[in-house]
Enzyme design. Structure first.
Site, PDB file in Angstrom:
ATOM      1  N   PHE A 102      32.703  52.993  17.953  1.00  0.00           N
ATOM      2  CA  PHE A 102      32.010  53.212  16.633  1.00  0.00           C
ATOM      3  C   PHE A 102      32.569  54.100  15.712  1.00  0.00           C
ATOM      4  O   PHE A 102      32.226  54.065  14.477  1.00  0.00           O
ATOM      5  CB  PHE A 102      30.552  53.591  16.810  1.00  0.00           C
ATOM      6  CG  PHE A 102      30.455  55.148  17.245  1.00  0.00           C
ATOM      7  CD1 PHE A 102      30.340  55.960  16.279  1.00  0.00           C
ATOM      8  CD2 PHE A 102      30.445  55.562  18.478  1.00  0.00           C
ATOM      9  CE1 PHE A 102      30.288  57.262  16.417  1.00  0.00           C
ATOM     10  CE2 PHE A 102      30.421  57.030  18.798  1.00  0.00           C
ATOM     11  CZ  PHE A 102      30.238  57.787  17.768  1.00  0.00           C
ATOM     12  N   LYS A 146      36.697  42.805  19.479  1.00  0.00           N
ATOM     13  CA  LYS A 146      35.178  42.865  19.799  1.00  0.00           C
ATOM     14  C   LYS A 146      34.813  44.278  19.377  1.00  0.00           C
ATOM     15  O   LYS A 146      35.223  45.184  19.848  1.00  0.00           O
ATOM     16  CB  LYS A 146      35.000  43.123  21.403  1.00  0.00           C
ATOM     17  CG  LYS A 146      33.618  42.680  21.841  1.00  0.00           C
ATOM     18  CD  LYS A 146      32.492  43.675  21.656  1.00  0.00           C
ATOM     19  CE  LYS A 146      32.465  45.138  22.297  1.00  0.00           C
ATOM     20  NZ  LYS A 146      31.478  45.537  21.717  1.00  0.00           N
ATOM     21  N   GLU A 163      29.290  47.586  18.863  1.00  0.00           N
ATOM     22  CA  GLU A 163      28.006  46.955  18.478  1.00  0.00           C
ATOM     23  C   GLU A 163      27.319  47.697  17.407  1.00  0.00           C
ATOM     24  O   GLU A 163      26.398  47.327  16.672  1.00  0.00           O
ATOM     25  CB  GLU A 163      27.192  46.570  19.490  1.00  0.00           C
ATOM     26  CG  GLU A 163      26.871  47.583  20.487  1.00  0.00           C
ATOM     27  CD  GLU A 163      27.581  47.865  21.451  1.00  0.00           C
ATOM     28  OE1 GLU A 163      29.031  47.949  21.348  1.00  0.00           O
ATOM     29  OE2 GLU A 163      27.365  48.272  22.602  1.00  0.00           O
ATOM     30  N   SER A 200      35.290  55.566  25.038  1.00  0.00           N
ATOM     31  CA  SER A 200      35.060  56.651  25.942  1.00  0.00           C
ATOM     32  C   SER A 200      35.955  56.429  27.150  1.00  0.00           C
ATOM     33  O   SER A 200      36.291  55.374  27.512  1.00  0.00           O
ATOM     34  CB  SER A 200      33.868  56.830  26.280  1.00  0.00           C
ATOM     35  OG  SER A 200      33.275  55.720  27.016  1.00  0.00           O
ATOM     36  N   CYS A 253      38.480  61.402  18.073  1.00  0.00           N
ATOM     37  CA  CYS A 253      38.962  61.669  19.317  1.00  0.00           C
ATOM     38  C   CYS A 253      40.033  62.990  19.154  1.00  0.00           C
ATOM     39  O   CYS A 253      40.401  63.553  19.981  1.00  0.00           O
ATOM     40  CB  CYS A 253      39.494  60.651  19.917  1.00  0.00           C
ATOM     41  SG  CYS A 253      40.980  60.086  18.982  1.00  0.00           S
ATOM     42  N   GLU A 296      33.154  65.952  26.865  1.00  0.00           N
ATOM     43  CA  GLU A 296      33.487  65.681  25.440  1.00  0.00           C
ATOM     44  C   GLU A 296      31.936  65.699  24.707  1.00  0.00           C
ATOM     45  O   GLU A 296      31.219  64.752  25.167  1.00  0.00           O
ATOM     46  CB  GLU A 296      34.004  64.306  25.324  1.00  0.00           C
ATOM     47  CG  GLU A 296      33.988  63.761  23.892  1.00  0.00           C
ATOM     48  CD  GLU A 296      34.739  62.541  23.838  1.00  0.00           C
ATOM     49  OE1 GLU A 296      34.485  61.649  24.580  1.00  0.00           O
ATOM     50  OE2 GLU A 296      35.687  62.374  22.901  1.00  0.00           O
TER      51      GLU A 296
HETATM   52  P1  NAD Z   1      32.194  53.552  24.283  1.00  0.00           P
HETATM   53  O1  NAD Z   1      33.138  53.854  25.280  1.00  0.00           O
HETATM   54  O2  NAD Z   1      30.889  53.715  24.415  1.00  0.00           O
HETATM   55  O3  NAD Z   1      32.424  52.051  23.498  1.00  0.00           O
HETATM   56  C1  NAD Z   1      33.672  51.565  23.101  1.00  0.00           C
HETATM   57  C2  NAD Z   1      33.656  50.078  23.449  1.00  0.00           C
HETATM   58  O4  NAD Z   1      33.123  49.725  24.546  1.00  0.00           O
HETATM   59  C3  NAD Z   1      32.632  49.396  22.309  1.00  0.00           C
HETATM   60  O5  NAD Z   1      32.988  48.282  21.688  1.00  0.00           O
HETATM   61  C4  NAD Z   1      31.579  49.043  23.349  1.00  0.00           C
HETATM   62  O6  NAD Z   1      30.704  47.957  22.942  1.00  0.00           O
HETATM   63  C5  NAD Z   1      32.159  48.732  24.840  1.00  0.00           C
HETATM   64  N1  NAD Z   1      31.179  49.437  25.926  1.00  0.00           N
HETATM   65  C6  NAD Z   1      30.427  50.316  25.860  1.00  0.00           C
HETATM   66  N2  NAD Z   1      30.037  50.579  27.110  1.00  0.00           N
HETATM   67  C7  NAD Z   1      30.552  49.524  27.960  1.00  0.00           C
HETATM   68  C8  NAD Z   1      30.476  49.425  29.455  1.00  0.00           C
HETATM   69  N3  NAD Z   1      29.658  49.815  30.192  1.00  0.00           N
HETATM   70  N4  NAD Z   1      31.268  48.297  29.801  1.00  0.00           N
HETATM   71  C9  NAD Z   1      32.126  47.611  28.856  1.00  0.00           C
HETATM   72  N5  NAD Z   1      32.228  47.748  27.508  1.00  0.00           N
HETATM   73  C10 NAD Z   1      31.450  48.857  27.411  1.00  0.00           C
HETATM   74  O7  NAD Z   1      32.742  54.421  22.801  1.00  0.00           O
HETATM   75  P2  NAD Z   1      32.199  54.799  21.523  1.00  0.00           P
HETATM   76  O8  NAD Z   1      30.872  55.756  21.863  1.00  0.00           O
HETATM   77  O9  NAD Z   1      32.009  53.742  20.776  1.00  0.00           O
HETATM   78  O10 NAD Z   1      33.106  55.628  20.826  1.00  0.00           O
HETATM   79  C11 NAD Z   1      33.157  57.100  20.984  1.00  0.00           C
HETATM   80  C12 NAD Z   1      34.459  57.170  22.076  1.00  0.00           C
HETATM   81  O11 NAD Z   1      35.460  56.965  21.891  1.00  0.00           O
HETATM   82  C13 NAD Z   1      34.671  58.901  22.362  1.00  0.00           C
HETATM   83  O12 NAD Z   1      34.831  59.040  23.789  1.00  0.00           O
HETATM   84  C14 NAD Z   1      35.965  59.103  21.510  1.00  0.00           C
HETATM   85  O13 NAD Z   1      36.726  60.186  22.213  1.00  0.00           O
HETATM   86  C15 NAD Z   1      36.607  57.694  21.934  1.00  0.00           C
HETATM   87  N6  NAD Z   1      37.669  57.404  21.014  1.00  0.00           N
HETATM   88  C16 NAD Z   1      39.191  57.646  21.495  1.00  0.00           C
HETATM   89  C17 NAD Z   1      39.984  57.643  20.607  1.00  0.00           C
HETATM   90  C18 NAD Z   1      41.590  57.867  21.132  1.00  0.00           C
HETATM   91  O14 NAD Z   1      42.401  57.410  20.430  1.00  0.00           O
HETATM   92  N7  NAD Z   1      41.685  58.320  22.483  1.00  0.00           N
HETATM   93  C19 NAD Z   1      39.964  56.892  19.357  1.00  0.00           C
HETATM   94  C20 NAD Z   1      38.586  56.685  18.815  1.00  0.00           C
HETATM   95  C21 NAD Z   1      37.416  56.938  19.760  1.00  0.00           C
END
Ligand code: NAD
Length: 485
Positions: A150, A174, A177, A227, A282, A376
């Site tokens: 997001f 994808k 959401e 994450s 991040c 985090e």
């Molecule tokens: P998230 O992991 O909750 O979601 C990421 C994606 O995974 C979304 O599209 C979501 O729909 C999907 N998802 C969520 N839960 C899932 C599950 N149980 N099974 C399968 N798919 C699932 O992450 P977020 O909250 O959208 O974003 C923030 C996180 O992203 C932070 O931890 C941040 O550090 C990380 N991030 C990392 C980088 C990097 O370059 N390392 C860059 C941007 C964000």
């Protein structure tokens, strides 16, 4: 342009609705409903993969120079629509307009790298014995998928999609959401730029769609950004299904501040790193390790943080749950004996009382075993750990499970060099709080901040989105046999 009241999937060049249940898209700025989006399932993924497979032969059959022509046009469309795209990011993600604009500008830079591919991907050829040539060509993989988080609704899809497409793949995206609007507009603009139907597809939804992507036998590679918890799930599941996968996870970035650091510049950079995008980057500073006597820098940080006002120069966090989680971390640290120097809890913005705001927060005298030091938080919060010397500071940084970024603030080249050598992170800053490598350099962390080989952007992405074809030819006029005939 008004915001779409209903976001659809985008498959085979069409906006498709299969009557799925839907989810409200909420603006974190004020809690208002912006739109709705479909909660898709494996049937929608099957449909998108089919469309992408159908489009693959013609798209991959174009030359690289032909494919990039579309991205010259698309890059210009991003520029033309920058105000509208900025507004979408601002509304759906909650970051300030200035930050949202910077995000779209970064997407433009990413497209500029993609259109430079013909200058970089030049293949290799050598006459290895008389009349015999070995040649290596980069070929696309086929249908690939990108799963995004997001926090950068416009930029993170641009980390992967322009490169994957110009290299000849067809793509299923994808998006998160929580922020589907920027991705929906991206599909429209790519179509306007002339991208053939089916080359780029968007399927909206949550966990079910991600699982369908990981399980799909015709998806050759998946990139994930999100994450660490989900990165591990996706990396294991996609790899088990024989997909190529790179999965970027969360972060806990340490900034090591030495007593000789420039006071004003360091305080300004550390606070900007922890509070920018409401700490939802991040690359954000999360722990400051203050070495020896750094009180003047901390005093200046407090002054800087107090000048940051939610709703003015600080955006919202993404949701009510995020606000509660962040505030809980602060409360727990306080109960464990840490000292809250600047407290962002209970922030309310006049006129946007239903928005999700957390003010900048500085927590001092944090111990390395506290949750705020290890986990985090993903909010505008920095934990200060005091260390007696640089070795202790490096040991604290090294003990983190994550390893996205680390930085050192000092005027000593020798001490900076020690941190460059010893920090256990993929991206290192010297006197810079957000050390994002810019194109053509690649972006990617270490440890639990990234799973898979290579990085996600820049030159490293070329390796990820292609496979090498090795051809040996013999056109030898003497038709002589030799040891390798
Ligand atoms: P998230 O992991 O909750 O979601 C990421 C994606 O995974 C979304 O599209 C979501 O729909 C999907 N998802 C969520 N839960 C899932 C599950 N149980 N099974 C399968 N798919 C699932 O992450 P977020 O909250 O959208 O974003 C923030 C996180 O992203 C932070 O931890 C941040 O550090 C990380 N991030 C990392 C980088 C990097 O370059 N390392 C860059 C941007 C964000």
């Amino acid at each position: 342009m008004t915001i779409q009241a209903e976001v659809s999937n985008f498959i085979g060049g069409q906006k498709i609705s299969n009557g799925q249940s839907s989810l409200d898209v909420i603006s974190p700025l004020d809690g208002s409903k912006l739109s709705t989006m479909p909660l898709s399932n494996h049937t929608d993924i099957n449909q998108a993969v089919e469309a992408a497979q159908k489009a693959f032969p013609a798209w991959s059959g174009l030359t690289l120079k032909e494919r990039v022509q579309i991205f010259f046009k698309y890059r210009n469309l991003l520029e033309k629509h920058i105000d509208e795209l900025t507004n979408l990011v601002h509304k759906e993600n909650g970051k300030t307009t200035e930050e949202a604009r910077a995000e779209v500008l970064k997407s433009i830079e990413l497209c500029e790298f993609a259109v430079s591919m013909p200058q970089i991907v030049t293949n290799e050829i050598q006459e290895v014995s008389k009349g015999v040539e070995c040649r290596i060509e980069r070929k696309p993989l086929g249908v690939v998928a990108c799963i995004t988080p997001f926090n950068f609704p416009n930029m993170v899809p641009h980390w992967t999609i322009p490169n994957a497409l110009v290299l000849g793949n067809t793509v299923v995206l994808k998006p998160s959401e929580l922020v589907p609007l920027s991705a929906a507009r991206m599909a429209e603009l790519l179509q306007e730029a002339g991208l053939p139907d089916g080359v780029f597809n968007v399927v909206n939804g949550g966990k079910e769609v991600v699982e369908a992507i990981c399980d799909h036998p015709d998806i050759k590679a998946t990139s994930f950004v999100g994450s660490t918890k989900v990165a591990k799930i996706v990396y294991k599941r996609a790899s088990a299904n024989l997909q190529r996968c790179v999965a970027l996870g969360g972060a806990k970035n340490h900034l090591l501040v030495l007593p000789d650091a420039n006071v004003d510049m360091t305080a300004n950079n550390v606070v900007a790193s922890m509070a920018g995008c409401a700490g939802q980057r991040c690359m954000a500073a999360s722990v400051m390790v203050g070495v020896d006597k750094v009180q003047p820098i901390i005093d200046k940080m407090v002054e800087e943080a107090k000048a940051i006002k939610p709703g003015e120069n600080l955006g919202s966090v993404i949701s009510k749950e995020a606000k509660e989680r962040i505030e809980q971390y602060i409360t727990e640290a306080e109960a464990q004996g840490a000292k809250i120097l600047v407290d962002g809890r209970n922030a309310v913005v006049e006129g946007s009382e239903d928005g999700f705001y957390v003010g900048p927060t500085i927590i001092d005298y944090v111990k390395p075993d506290m949750a705020v030091a290890k986990e985090e938080i993903f909010g505008p919060v920095i934990s200060i750990i005091r260390a007696k010397d640089l070795d202790e500071a490096i040991a604290i940084e090294n003990s983190s499970n994550y390893g996205n970024a680390a930085a050192v603030f000092t005027q000593s080249g020798g001490l900076a060099r020690q941190v460059m050598e010893k920090a256990s992170a993929g991206m290192i800053g010297v006197n810079i709080g957000v050390p994002v490598p810019r194109e053509p350099f690649s972006f990617g962390g270490w440890n639990e901040s990234k799973f898979g080989v290579g990085d996600i952007t820049g030159k490293s992405s070329i390796e990820f989105w292609t496979q090498n074809k090795k051809t040996t030819t013999k056109w030898n006029p003497e038709d002589k046999r030799d040891w390798m005939s």
